[in-house]
Each structure stands twice: as structure tokens, then as C-alpha cells.
Design a protein around this motif. Structure first.
Motif, PDB file in Angstrom:
ATOM      1  N   THR A 177       2.182 -18.862 -10.245  1.00 20.20           N
ATOM      2  CA  THR A 177       2.548 -18.981 -11.655  1.00 20.20           C
ATOM      3  C   THR A 177       2.112 -17.726 -12.407  1.00 20.20           C
ATOM      4  O   THR A 177       1.346 -16.901 -11.883  1.00 20.20           O
ATOM      5  CB  THR A 177       1.871 -20.203 -12.304  1.00 20.20           C
ATOM      6  OG1 THR A 177       0.460 -19.978 -12.314  1.00 20.20           O
ATOM      7  CG2 THR A 177       2.219 -21.489 -11.572  1.00 20.20           C
ATOM      8  N   ILE A 178       2.555 -17.616 -13.635  1.00 22.89           N
ATOM      9  CA  ILE A 178       2.161 -16.482 -14.486  1.00 22.89           C
ATOM     10  C   ILE A 178       0.644 -16.454 -14.654  1.00 22.89           C
ATOM     11  O   ILE A 178       0.056 -15.379 -14.746  1.00 22.89           O
ATOM     12  CB  ILE A 178       2.874 -16.547 -15.852  1.00 22.89           C
ATOM     13  CG1 ILE A 178       4.362 -16.222 -15.676  1.00 22.89           C
ATOM     14  CG2 ILE A 178       2.240 -15.609 -16.859  1.00 22.89           C
ATOM     15  CD1 ILE A 178       5.188 -16.348 -16.933  1.00 22.89           C
ATOM     16  N   ASP A 179       0.019 -17.611 -14.689  1.00 27.88           N
ATOM     17  CA  ASP A 179      -1.442 -17.673 -14.828  1.00 27.88           C
ATOM     18  C   ASP A 179      -2.163 -17.257 -13.539  1.00 27.88           C
ATOM     19  O   ASP A 179      -3.221 -16.646 -13.589  1.00 27.88           O
ATOM     20  CB  ASP A 179      -1.886 -19.086 -15.220  1.00 27.88           C
ATOM     21  CG  ASP A 179      -1.392 -19.484 -16.612  1.00 27.88           C
ATOM     22  OD1 ASP A 179      -1.221 -18.590 -17.459  1.00 27.88           O
ATOM     23  OD2 ASP A 179      -1.184 -20.691 -16.828  1.00 27.88           O
ATOM     24  N   GLN A 180      -1.604 -17.583 -12.388  1.00 29.20           N
ATOM     25  CA  GLN A 180      -2.235 -17.292 -11.105  1.00 29.20           C
ATOM     26  C   GLN A 180      -1.995 -15.866 -10.618  1.00 29.20           C
ATOM     27  O   GLN A 180      -2.856 -15.282  -9.966  1.00 29.20           O
ATOM     28  CB  GLN A 180      -1.705 -18.248 -10.023  1.00 29.20           C
ATOM     29  CG  GLN A 180      -1.980 -19.704 -10.274  1.00 29.20           C
ATOM     30  CD  GLN A 180      -1.149 -20.593  -9.350  1.00 29.20           C
ATOM     31  OE1 GLN A 180      -0.043 -20.248  -8.936  1.00 29.20           O
ATOM     32  NE2 GLN A 180      -1.687 -21.772  -9.039  1.00 29.20           N
ATOM     33  N   PHE A 181      -0.820 -15.344 -10.904  1.00 32.12           N
ATOM     34  CA  PHE A 181      -0.402 -14.083 -10.283  1.00 32.12           C
ATOM     35  C   PHE A 181      -1.304 -12.887 -10.593  1.00 32.12           C
ATOM     36  O   PHE A 181      -1.677 -12.159  -9.658  1.00 32.12           O
ATOM     37  CB  PHE A 181       1.060 -13.752 -10.635  1.00 32.12           C
ATOM     38  CG  PHE A 181       1.573 -12.581  -9.868  1.00 32.12           C
ATOM     39  CD1 PHE A 181       2.059 -12.732  -8.583  1.00 32.12           C
ATOM     40  CD2 PHE A 181       1.537 -11.304 -10.415  1.00 32.12           C
ATOM     41  CE1 PHE A 181       2.503 -11.636  -7.853  1.00 32.12           C
ATOM     42  CE2 PHE A 181       1.977 -10.211  -9.700  1.00 32.12           C
ATOM     43  CZ  PHE A 181       2.467 -10.379  -8.410  1.00 32.12           C
ATOM     44  N   PRO A 182      -1.676 -12.618 -11.852  1.00 31.24           N
ATOM     45  CA  PRO A 182      -2.494 -11.415 -12.119  1.00 31.24           C
ATOM     46  C   PRO A 182      -3.806 -11.380 -11.341  1.00 31.24           C
ATOM     47  O   PRO A 182      -4.193 -10.323 -10.823  1.00 31.24           O
ATOM     48  CB  PRO A 182      -2.743 -11.484 -13.626  1.00 31.24           C
ATOM     49  CG  PRO A 182      -1.609 -12.276 -14.165  1.00 31.24           C
ATOM     50  CD  PRO A 182      -1.311 -13.297 -13.085  1.00 31.24           C
TER      51      PRO A 182
ATOM     52  N   GLU B  62      -6.899  -9.118  -6.873  1.00 31.80           N
ATOM     53  CA  GLU B  62      -7.678  -9.375  -5.655  1.00 31.80           C
ATOM     54  C   GLU B  62      -7.121  -8.629  -4.443  1.00 31.80           C
ATOM     55  O   GLU B  62      -7.857  -8.266  -3.534  1.00 31.80           O
ATOM     56  CB  GLU B  62      -7.724 -10.873  -5.348  1.00 31.80           C
ATOM     57  CG  GLU B  62      -8.605 -11.667  -6.283  1.00 31.80           C
ATOM     58  CD  GLU B  62      -8.481 -13.175  -6.077  1.00 31.80           C
ATOM     59  OE1 GLU B  62      -7.585 -13.638  -5.320  1.00 31.80           O
ATOM     60  OE2 GLU B  62      -9.281 -13.905  -6.702  1.00 31.80           O
ATOM     61  N   GLN B  63      -5.822  -8.400  -4.442  1.00 33.22           N
ATOM     62  CA  GLN B  63      -5.194  -7.667  -3.336  1.00 33.22           C
ATOM     63  C   GLN B  63      -5.476  -6.162  -3.423  1.00 33.22           C
ATOM     64  O   GLN B  63      -5.217  -5.424  -2.485  1.00 33.22           O
ATOM     65  CB  GLN B  63      -3.678  -7.895  -3.325  1.00 33.22           C
ATOM     66  CG  GLN B  63      -3.249  -9.333  -3.218  1.00 33.22           C
ATOM     67  CD  GLN B  63      -3.851 -10.046  -2.024  1.00 33.22           C
ATOM     68  OE1 GLN B  63      -3.716  -9.613  -0.896  1.00 33.22           O
ATOM     69  NE2 GLN B  63      -4.541 -11.147  -2.292  1.00 33.22           N
ATOM     70  N   GLY B  64      -5.947  -5.717  -4.576  1.00 34.94           N
ATOM     71  CA  GLY B  64      -6.204  -4.292  -4.772  1.00 34.94           C
ATOM     72  C   GLY B  64      -4.968  -3.514  -5.185  1.00 34.94           C
ATOM     73  O   GLY B  64      -4.968  -2.286  -5.160  1.00 34.94           O
ATOM     74  N   TYR B  65      -3.921  -4.214  -5.571  1.00 36.31           N
ATOM     75  CA  TYR B  65      -2.690  -3.552  -5.985  1.00 36.31           C
ATOM     76  C   TYR B  65      -2.875  -2.953  -7.370  1.00 36.31           C
ATOM     77  O   TYR B  65      -3.511  -3.551  -8.240  1.00 36.31           O
ATOM     78  CB  TYR B  65      -1.511  -4.533  -6.012  1.00 36.31           C
ATOM     79  CG  TYR B  65      -1.202  -5.193  -4.682  1.00 36.31           C
ATOM     80  CD1 TYR B  65      -1.490  -4.573  -3.466  1.00 36.31           C
ATOM     81  CD2 TYR B  65      -0.627  -6.443  -4.639  1.00 36.31           C
ATOM     82  CE1 TYR B  65      -1.193  -5.187  -2.258  1.00 36.31           C
ATOM     83  CE2 TYR B  65      -0.325  -7.064  -3.439  1.00 36.31           C
ATOM     84  CZ  TYR B  65      -0.614  -6.427  -2.251  1.00 36.31           C
ATOM     85  OH  TYR B  65      -0.312  -7.046  -1.064  1.00 36.31           O
ATOM     86  N   LYS B  66      -2.294  -1.775  -7.581  1.00 40.07           N
ATOM     87  CA  LYS B  66      -2.344  -1.138  -8.893  1.00 40.07           C
ATOM     88  C   LYS B  66      -1.226  -0.115  -8.991  1.00 40.07           C
ATOM     89  O   LYS B  66      -0.598   0.235  -7.994  1.00 40.07           O
ATOM     90  CB  LYS B  66      -3.705  -0.488  -9.128  1.00 40.07           C
ATOM     91  CG  LYS B  66      -4.124   0.489  -8.054  1.00 40.07           C
ATOM     92  CD  LYS B  66      -5.536   0.974  -8.276  1.00 40.07           C
ATOM     93  CE  LYS B  66      -5.958   1.766  -7.043  1.00 40.07           C
ATOM     94  NZ  LYS B  66      -7.339   2.069  -7.017  1.00 40.07           N
ATOM     95  N   ASN B  67      -0.984   0.330 -10.200  1.00 41.45           N
ATOM     96  CA  ASN B  67       0.038   1.349 -10.503  1.00 41.45           C
ATOM     97  C   ASN B  67       1.468   0.884 -10.246  1.00 41.45           C
ATOM     98  O   ASN B  67       2.368   1.709 -10.223  1.00 41.45           O
ATOM     99  CB  ASN B  67      -0.215   2.647  -9.724  1.00 41.45           C
ATOM    100  CG  ASN B  67      -1.561   3.239 -10.032  1.00 41.45           C
ATOM    101  OD1 ASN B  67      -2.056   3.165 -11.153  1.00 41.45           O
ATOM    102  ND2 ASN B  67      -2.179   3.833  -9.024  1.00 41.45           N
ATOM    103  N   ILE B  68       1.665  -0.397 -10.008  1.00 44.19           N
ATOM    104  CA  ILE B  68       3.012  -0.914  -9.784  1.00 44.19           C
ATOM    105  C   ILE B  68       3.321  -1.932 -10.880  1.00 44.19           C
ATOM    106  O   ILE B  68       2.733  -3.010 -10.904  1.00 44.19           O
ATOM    107  CB  ILE B  68       3.138  -1.584  -8.405  1.00 44.19           C
ATOM    108  CG1 ILE B  68       2.808  -0.576  -7.299  1.00 44.19           C
ATOM    109  CG2 ILE B  68       4.539  -2.155  -8.209  1.00 44.19           C
ATOM    110  CD1 ILE B  68       2.667  -1.184  -5.930  1.00 44.19           C
TER     111      ILE B  68
ATOM    112  N   PRO C 167       0.814  -1.221   0.000  1.00 41.36           N
ATOM    113  CA  PRO C 167       0.000   0.000   0.000  1.00 41.36           C
ATOM    114  C   PRO C 167       0.853   1.278   0.000  1.00 41.36           C
ATOM    115  O   PRO C 167       0.535   2.247  -0.695  1.00 41.36           O
ATOM    116  CB  PRO C 167      -0.829  -0.123   1.284  1.00 41.36           C
ATOM    117  CG  PRO C 167      -0.943  -1.605   1.497  1.00 41.36           C
ATOM    118  CD  PRO C 167       0.398  -2.148   1.061  1.00 41.36           C
ATOM    119  N   GLU C 168       1.943   1.272   0.766  1.00 36.89           N
ATOM    120  CA  GLU C 168       2.818   2.441   0.788  1.00 36.89           C
ATOM    121  C   GLU C 168       3.484   2.629  -0.577  1.00 36.89           C
ATOM    122  O   GLU C 168       3.600   3.756  -1.063  1.00 36.89           O
ATOM    123  CB  GLU C 168       3.874   2.306   1.890  1.00 36.89           C
ATOM    124  CG  GLU C 168       4.695   3.577   2.053  1.00 36.89           C
ATOM    125  CD  GLU C 168       5.687   3.520   3.197  1.00 36.89           C
ATOM    126  OE1 GLU C 168       6.210   4.586   3.539  1.00 36.89           O
ATOM    127  OE2 GLU C 168       5.967   2.427   3.744  1.00 36.89           O
TER     128      GLU C 168
END
Length: 186
Positions: A118-123, A128-134, A90-91
Motif C-alpha cells: 500500500t501507499i503507507d507500506q511502500f516507502p 529498507e531495500q536501500g533504494y534511492k535516486n529513483i 541496483p543497476e
């Protein structure tokens, strides 16, 4: 704290096991053996040239570190199973959302290696974690983790605009510390 140390040692042990397990076996020779060639590992340290790489991003684009020459780069090595990594995201997203920053942010994971998704699972997990812009780059062979001599995660490298390593942070670096380090760089 004990869990973090345990996971760190576990990751290092598995990493070394993986690295050592990649050695190919050769048939034994009955004649005189040839001298073994020594491979030189380039030390990754502050002031050294950051090892270049070409990796695929999570959105399918090819990313080369050398394409960022002339720009400062925040390079984070992390894993989805790493508690401190997840806690720091988040930071890092706050830092990535700042429009006035004078550096690029890249992150690297090793899909399918050492318990990473895996590459298939990660995105899906990332979303789902709400991560973005990274931006997330895939080190599918673990070779960039090796080139940067990653011994614990997270590890961040702050690279100046000349492509030199200006700071190595084992563990999480705060936004304030990262911004202060970048402010001192060319």
C-alpha cells in the motif's frame, strides 16, 4: 525460470480478473436493448505517442509525463514482489546516479493492487531495500498500467524527446542497452 513464468502468468491472470471485475452491472431491461458502445483501445507501440499521465510521487508531488516533453524518459513499470524487478534495481540506481545522462528516470507501481504494498507500506519497504535516486510514482487505480498495456513486469518504455515511444522492453533492460537506445534518439 519456472517461478518467473508462473508469477508472470499469475500477475496477468489477476490483472485481467481485476480489469474484468470493474465492469458495472446494469439492471436488465424488458424493452429493446440499446446498442453497446465500442471503446477503442489505443495501441501502445514503438513510434506511437506515449500516453500522458498525472500521478503522485512517493514524496507527494504531482508528476505529469507531459512535463518532460523535450526530454527523453526511461519509464519502468515494476512491483515490490517481483524478483527480477528487485534484482534490477541496483543497476538502475547506478544509472540514476550518473550525472551526465541525457534522460530522466521514472518508475511506476500500483499500490494495493495485485499484491503490491500500500501507499503507507511502500516507502518504508523501499528505504529498507536501500533504494534511492529513483522516482517512484503511484498508479493507485492501475489505469496507467492499463494505458501502457502492461502484461508482464518489469516492463520499460524508453520515450524520446518528442514524447514518442522509441523502445519497449519486456523484462529487464541493461544500463548499456538503455544508454545505447537513448544515444540513437532525438
Amino acid at each position: 525460470m519456472k517461478k518467473i513464468i508462473y508469477f508472470g502468468f499469475s500477475f496477468l491472470s489477476l490483472f485481467l480478473l481485476f480489469a474484468c471485475g470493474k465492469e458495472e452491472s446494469k439492471p436488465s431491461q424488458t424493452t429493446q436493448s440499446q446498442p453497446q458502445q465500442q471503446t477503442t483501445v489505443k495501441q501502445v507501440a514503438v513510434g506511437a505517442e506515449a500516453p500522458d499521465f498525472t500521478l503522485q510521487s512517493m514524496d507527494g508531488k504531482e508528476v505529469k509525463l507531459s512535463d518532460y516533453k523535450g526530454k527523453k524518459v526511461y519509464l519502468k513499470f515494476w512491483a515490490s514482489w517481483c524478483g527480477p524487478c528487485k534484482k534490477s534495481m541496483p543497476e538502475l540506481m547506478e544509472l540514476a546516479a550518473k550525472e551526465d545522462r541525457d534522460f530522466e528516470i521514472l518508475s511506476v507501481i500500483a499500490p494495493g493492487i495485485q499484491g503490491e504494498k500500500t501507499i503507507d507500506q511502500f516507502p518504508k519497504w523501499f528505504e529498507e531495500q536501500g533504494y534511492k535516486n529513483i522516482p517512484v510514482l503511484y498508479d493507485t487505480k492501475g489505469s496507467i498500467f492499463q494505458a501502457y498495456q502492461i502484461r508482464s513486469i518489469p516492463t520499460e518504455y524508453l520515450i524520446d524527446s518528442n514524447g514518442k515511444i522509441a523502445k519497449i522492453q519486456l523484462g529487464v533492460i541493461s544500463n548499456a542497452d538503455a544508454e545505447a537506445a537513448f544515444a540513437k534518439m532525438d
